[in-house]
Design a protein around this motif. Structure first.
Motif, PDB file in Angstrom:
ATOM      1  N   VAL A   1       0.839  -1.201   0.000  1.00 12.39           N
ATOM      2  CA  VAL A   1       0.000   0.000   0.000  1.00 12.39           C
ATOM      3  C   VAL A   1       0.874   1.250   0.000  1.00 12.39           C
ATOM      4  N   GLY A   2       0.496   2.208  -0.823  1.00 15.04           N
ATOM      5  CA  GLY A   2       1.211   3.478  -0.855  1.00 15.04           C
ATOM      6  C   GLY A   2       0.257   4.647  -0.955  1.00 15.04           C
ATOM      7  N   VAL A   3       0.832   5.842  -0.805  1.00 12.91           N
ATOM      8  CA  VAL A   3       0.086   7.088  -0.919  1.00 12.91           C
ATOM      9  C   VAL A   3       0.737   7.911  -2.027  1.00 12.91           C
ATOM     10  N   ALA A   4      -0.078   8.528  -2.891  1.00 15.54           N
ATOM     11  CA  ALA A   4       0.480   9.355  -3.966  1.00 15.54           C
ATOM     12  C   ALA A   4       0.803  10.738  -3.425  1.00 15.54           C
ATOM     13  N   ILE A   5       2.027  11.222  -3.727  1.00 14.01           N
ATOM     14  CA  ILE A   5       2.411  12.592  -3.394  1.00 14.01           C
ATOM     15  C   ILE A   5       3.226  13.129  -4.575  1.00 14.01           C
ATOM     16  N   GLY A   6       2.681  14.118  -5.269  1.00 12.94           N
ATOM     17  CA  GLY A   6       3.340  14.638  -6.478  1.00 12.94           C
ATOM     18  C   GLY A   6       3.593  13.513  -7.460  1.00 12.94           C
ATOM     19  N   ASP A   7       4.850  13.395  -7.911  1.00  9.73           N
ATOM     20  CA  ASP A   7       5.204  12.344  -8.871  1.00  9.73           C
ATOM     21  C   ASP A   7       5.672  11.070  -8.174  1.00  9.73           C
ATOM     22  N   TYR A   8       5.490  10.998  -6.863  1.00 12.28           N
ATOM     23  CA  TYR A   8       6.009   9.864  -6.083  1.00 12.28           C
ATOM     24  C   TYR A   8       4.894   9.042  -5.449  1.00 12.28           C
ATOM     25  N   VAL A   9       5.288   7.840  -5.042  1.00 12.04           N
ATOM     26  CA  VAL A   9       4.450   7.019  -4.173  1.00 12.04           C
ATOM     27  C   VAL A   9       5.211   6.872  -2.858  1.00 12.04           C
ATOM     28  N   LEU A  10       4.519   7.139  -1.752  1.00 13.84           N
ATOM     29  CA  LEU A  10       5.107   6.930  -0.438  1.00 13.84           C
ATOM     30  C   LEU A  10       4.700   5.539   0.042  1.00 13.84           C
ATOM     31  N   ASP A  11       5.670   4.678   0.246  1.00 17.18           N
ATOM     32  CA  ASP A  11       5.432   3.270   0.598  1.00 17.18           C
ATOM     33  C   ASP A  11       5.096   3.168   2.091  1.00 17.18           C
ATOM     34  N   LEU A  12       3.817   2.907   2.397  1.00 16.56           N
ATOM     35  CA  LEU A  12       3.399   2.876   3.805  1.00 16.56           C
ATOM     36  C   LEU A  12       3.910   1.630   4.520  1.00 16.56           C
ATOM     37  N   SER A  13       4.214   0.573   3.764  1.00 18.17           N
ATOM     38  CA  SER A  13       4.742  -0.631   4.439  1.00 18.17           C
ATOM     39  C   SER A  13       6.140  -0.352   5.011  1.00 18.17           C
ATOM     40  N   VAL A  14       6.899   0.500   4.322  1.00 17.22           N
ATOM     41  CA  VAL A  14       8.226   0.889   4.833  1.00 17.22           C
ATOM     42  C   VAL A  14       8.075   1.741   6.094  1.00 17.22           C
ATOM     43  N   LEU A  15       7.153   2.702   6.055  1.00 17.99           N
ATOM     44  CA  LEU A  15       6.933   3.551   7.242  1.00 17.99           C
ATOM     45  C   LEU A  15       6.438   2.716   8.418  1.00 17.99           C
ATOM     46  N   ASP A  16       5.591   1.725   8.115  1.00 19.10           N
ATOM     47  CA  ASP A  16       5.045   0.856   9.154  1.00 19.10           C
ATOM     48  C   ASP A  16       6.180   0.075   9.834  1.00 19.10           C
ATOM     49  N   ARG A  17       7.052  -0.518   9.005  1.00 19.58           N
ATOM     50  CA  ARG A  17       8.167  -1.289   9.575  1.00 19.58           C
ATOM     51  C   ARG A  17       9.123  -0.397  10.360  1.00 19.58           C
ATOM     52  N   ALA A  18       9.216   0.879   9.964  1.00 16.49           N
ATOM     53  CA  ALA A  18      10.087   1.818  10.690  1.00 16.49           C
ATOM     54  C   ALA A  18       9.416   2.342  11.955  1.00 16.49           C
ATOM     55  N   GLY A  19       8.192   1.862  12.238  1.00 10.80           N
ATOM     56  CA  GLY A  19       7.541   2.186  13.517  1.00 10.80           C
ATOM     57  C   GLY A  19       6.714   3.455  13.540  1.00 10.80           C
ATOM     58  N   HIS A  20       6.450   4.035  12.392  1.00  9.89           N
ATOM     59  CA  HIS A  20       5.742   5.320  12.392  1.00  9.89           C
ATOM     60  C   HIS A  20       4.255   5.207  12.720  1.00  9.89           C
ATOM     61  N   PHE A  21       3.707   4.010  12.668  1.00  6.82           N
ATOM     62  CA  PHE A  21       2.285   3.855  13.014  1.00  6.82           C
ATOM     63  C   PHE A  21       2.120   3.099  14.336  1.00  6.82           C
ATOM     64  N   ARG A  22       3.159   3.137  15.181  1.00  2.24           N
ATOM     65  CA  ARG A  22       3.137   2.263  16.363  1.00  2.24           C
ATOM     66  C   ARG A  22       2.069   2.648  17.375  1.00  2.24           C
ATOM     67  N   ASN A  23       1.639   3.920  17.388  1.00  3.90           N
ATOM     68  CA  ASN A  23       0.611   4.311  18.363  1.00  3.90           C
ATOM     69  C   ASN A  23      -0.793   4.381  17.762  1.00  3.90           C
ATOM     70  N   THR A  24      -0.985   3.678  16.659  1.00  4.25           N
ATOM     71  CA  THR A  24      -2.308   3.742  16.024  1.00  4.25           C
ATOM     72  C   THR A  24      -3.025   2.390  16.127  1.00  4.25           C
ATOM     73  N   ALA A  25      -4.293   2.413  15.701  1.00  8.58           N
ATOM     74  CA  ALA A  25      -5.118   1.197  15.758  1.00  8.58           C
ATOM     75  C   ALA A  25      -4.642   0.125  14.775  1.00  8.58           C
ATOM     76  N   VAL A  26      -3.808   0.488  13.792  1.00  5.93           N
ATOM     77  CA  VAL A  26      -3.353  -0.511  12.825  1.00  5.93           C
ATOM     78  C   VAL A  26      -1.989  -1.095  13.198  1.00  5.93           C
ATOM     79  N   CYS A  27      -1.461  -0.691  14.351  1.00 12.65           N
ATOM     80  CA  CYS A  27      -0.140  -1.157  14.801  1.00 12.65           C
ATOM     81  C   CYS A  27      -0.091  -2.692  14.880  1.00 12.65           C
ATOM     82  N   GLY A  28       0.918  -3.280  14.255  1.00  9.49           N
ATOM     83  CA  GLY A  28       1.111  -4.726  14.341  1.00  9.49           C
ATOM     84  C   GLY A  28       0.217  -5.536  13.425  1.00  9.49           C
ATOM     85  N   LYS A  29      -0.659  -4.881  12.682  1.00  8.84           N
ATOM     86  CA  LYS A  29      -1.613  -5.631  11.839  1.00  8.84           C
ATOM     87  C   LYS A  29      -1.139  -5.778  10.402  1.00  8.84           C
TER      88      LYS A  29
END
Ligand code: CA
Length: 420
Positions: free
Chosen positions: A34-62
């Motif tokens: 899963v990614g998010v479009a920003i300008g001419d890029y895609v931001l890879d949310l799986s990379v951000l997830d593994r780097a711990g950026h969603f650790r305090n959210t309801a999707v943490c660990g899922k």
């Protein structure tokens, strides 16, 4: 003004205000995620997830972003969507150093859109197609039944719809094979089997359902919008000659089920909030379970283009707007579930052809050429009554902000000749 450290042109559909979700894989290989479009890029949310950026959210660990569909994320519900959107938007801000100044995270998480393949973003369980534009329903009614009975008596009381086919929903870019089927020429008493010669597009938008409801428990009109994950562009390809012979009394079947195309980026409802407007006035007043007030529609400009084999560039043949829809998305959801039908994460509810009050705002060839009697004259002199082999139809749409656009990208598809 909200600004990203990533350069985004004012005409781009994907500024930091938008942040639509999609599913992609890199052309170099690798798994879908899963990614998010920003300008001419895609931001890879799986990379951000593994780097711990969603650790305090309801999707943490899922691991909802390491999958080949958005369904698990959509099932997580509006509170989780809000948390993730806040985090992603913050990480992309010009004044936030966390991603901006982390070269290794940046190079792992940001991929050029040119270097990825966009996949069907959702595993669609059920697909429902409404008929929510009064102008479209009226025009079709005039053509098929005459001016006096243009709208059926139920039309102004409920959002008319039918259950479509989810298996043939395809992502933008997929070629569309001209269907064959039963067709009954007007001057013949018997049908024949042939390739459709009245192939059409339908300019629509669709919404994807988030949590959904248990069987037997309707979604109230007040809660309906909390079940909308986001919106896409839809082209509901239609074979008018097959449809005309088969549709009574149970509605469209093979005339519609050969293909439906959607755009790859799902724009979250949150990104559309600044563009809320009131829908058309509803007269007579709907029954209580369909009654709403306030700004239930959105100002989304919509265009359709056609490019034939011999044409150098696409030519615009339609300019419409989401705001023309008579029945709102909330009303569609409330009506769909009022008898107890359950909606599930990943269900697609399409609006029906979005036509407006002007000739140019007619959202399909059936209306634009008035069932083939008033062919379009393209700039190169070619006529179009219906789509021809090799024609590419592209639908685009966006909301115009002050110096930025929240856009949907495009949904495109090219017509291949029928099987021999
Ligand atoms: Ca349709």
């Amino acid at each position: 003004m909200l600004r990203s450290f990533i350069e985004v042109s004012p005409e781009s559909h994907f500024p930091i205000h938008n942040l639509p979700y999609g599913v992609f894989r890199t052309r170099a290989g690798g798994t879908a995620r899963v990614g998010v479009a920003i300008g001419d890029y895609v931001l890879d949310l799986s990379v951000l997830d593994r780097a711990g950026h969603f650790r305090n959210t309801a999707v943490c660990g899922k691991e909802v972003f390491s999958r080949d569909s958005l369904d698990a994320f959509m099932a997580a519900g509006p509170a989780a969507w809000h948390e993730v959107r806040q985090i992603v938007q913050r990480l992309l801000r010009a004044d936030e150093p966390l991603l901006r100044d982390n070269a290794s995270l940046r190079s792992a998480a940001l991929v050029r859109q040119n270097d990825v393949e966009l996949l069907l973003p959702v595993r669609i369980g059920d697909y429902t197609d409404f008929y929510a534009s009064k102008e479209h329903a009226t025009n079709v009614g005039v053509m098929f039944r005459g001016k006096e009975q243009a709208l059926m008596p139920n039309w102004t009381h409920l959002p008319v719809g039918y259950h479509g086919r989810a298996s043939s929903v395809v992502v933008s870019g997929t070629d569309i094979r001209r269907p064959r089927g039963q067709i009954k020429p007007a001057d013949s008493s018997d049908p024949l089997f042939a390739a459709s010669s009245q192939l059409d597009f339908e300019l629509e938008m669709g919404l994807f359902i988030g949590p959904g409801n248990p069987l037997g428990t309707p979604i109230s009109i007040a809660d309906a919008e909390s079940h909308i994950f986001g919106l896409v562009l839809v082209n509901d390809w239609s074979a008018r000659d097959i449809q005309a012979w088969e549709y009574q009394p149970l509605g469209p079947f093979l005339g519609k089920n050969f293909a439906t195309s959607i755009s790859p980026w799902v724009v979250p409802l949150a990104a559309l909030e600044p563009f809320r407007i009131e829908g058309p006035p509803q007269e007579p007043e709907p029954l209580a379970y369909l009654r709403t007030t306030g700004k239930t529609s959105f100002d989304i400009q919509l265009e359709a283009y056609v490019q034939g084999d011999g044409m150098e560039r696409p030519e615009r043949i339609c300019a419409s707007n989401f705001r023309y829809l008579y029945w709102s998305m909330a009303q569609q959801i409330a009506h769909h579930t009022v008898g107890g039908c359950n909606l599930r994460p990943g269900d697609l509810l399409a609006s029906g052809t979005i036509s407006g009050p002007h000739r140019q705002a007619r959202g399909c060839l059936l209306e634009l050429t008035w069932r083939g009697t008033e062919p379009l004259v393209l700039k190169n002199g070619e006529l179009r009554r219906w789509l021809e082999d090799g024609d590419r139809v592209t639908i685009t749409g966006w909301c115009q902000g002050d110096g930025y656009r929240v856009g949907f990208g495009e949904v495109t598809g090219r017509i291949l000749p029928a099987l021999p």
